[in-house]
Design a protein around this motif. Structure first.
Motif: not given
Length: 212
Positions: A6-9, A33-39, A61-69
């Motif tokens: 996951x990406x958080x911006x 870091x939240x558990x179970x999240x490669x952030x 580059x990171x190929x996330x499963x989800x993105x939160x801005x």
């Protein structure tokens, strides 16, 4: 426990404000870091022409499963996932507050041949419900404005949808914190700890949705 990427911006400080609480949210996430999240967290520039490029590169580059801005919206009284980003950049023109480089576009399309808007693909209703269950005010917003927050949301969804990434993504606005608001103004605010907890809750909801 499965792991999701996951990406958080967030954003740098802008508009004469003394801080940007999204930076403190990113700091909290990095330190715990939240558990179970490669952030992966990233702070974006508050500039129309440069706001999305760092996030776009990270998505590639990171190929996330989800993105939160994330962005701050002084004057709002609750944590508000955005429903839609629209294809316009507008600060009201000369004499109005521009971006951090002084740009003040009027009625400028973000992508000339793009659709009028893109809907967020985050589970917004579930996010709102879960945040409220933590005792933190949360509501759905139908307008991300026409400033940098909207520009990032529109560009993010435009990229993911055109490239058929199938990645849930969207934008969440948070209120100002008390230290950003003059006591005499009557402007609503929310403590940083509640903002941090709200975003952590949103991350957990998105993670659970991805795990099915």
């Amino acid at each position: 426990m499965s792991t999701v990427k996951m990406i958080v911006s967030g954003f740098e400080v802008f508009g004469g404000l003394n801080k940007n609480p999204t930076l403190d949210i990113l700091k909290d996430l990095k330190e715990n870091p939240p558990p179970g999240v490669d952030l992966y967290t990233i702070a974006l520039p508050v500039e129309y022409d440069a706001c999305f490029e760092p996030l776009e590169s990270l998505v590639d580059d990171f190929r996330p499963d989800s993105v939160i801005a994330l962005g701050v919206a002084a004057g709002r009284s609750s944590v508000q996932p955005e429903r839609i980003g629209i294809n316009i950049e507008d600060t009201g023109g000369e004499g109005r507050m521009g971006d951090n480089r002084g740009n003040t576009p009027v009625d400028r399309k973000i992508r000339g041949d793009g659709p009028d808007g893109y809907f967020s693909t985050l589970p917004n209703r579930k996010i709102i419900k879960a945040i409220r269950e933590q005792g933190i005010p949360s509501d759905l917003s139908n307008s991300a404005g026409t400033f940098i927050c909207n520009a990032v949301l529109y560009r993010l969804m435009d990229k993911l949808i055109r490239e058929e990434r199938g990645v849930p993504a969207g934008f969440i606005h948070v209120p100002a914190t008390p230290d950003m608001v003059p006591s005499s103004s009557g402007m609503p605010s929310m403590h940083q700890a509640d903002l941090n907890e709200a975003v952590r809750t949103a991350i957990q909801v998105i993670k659970e949705a991805e795990e099915g």
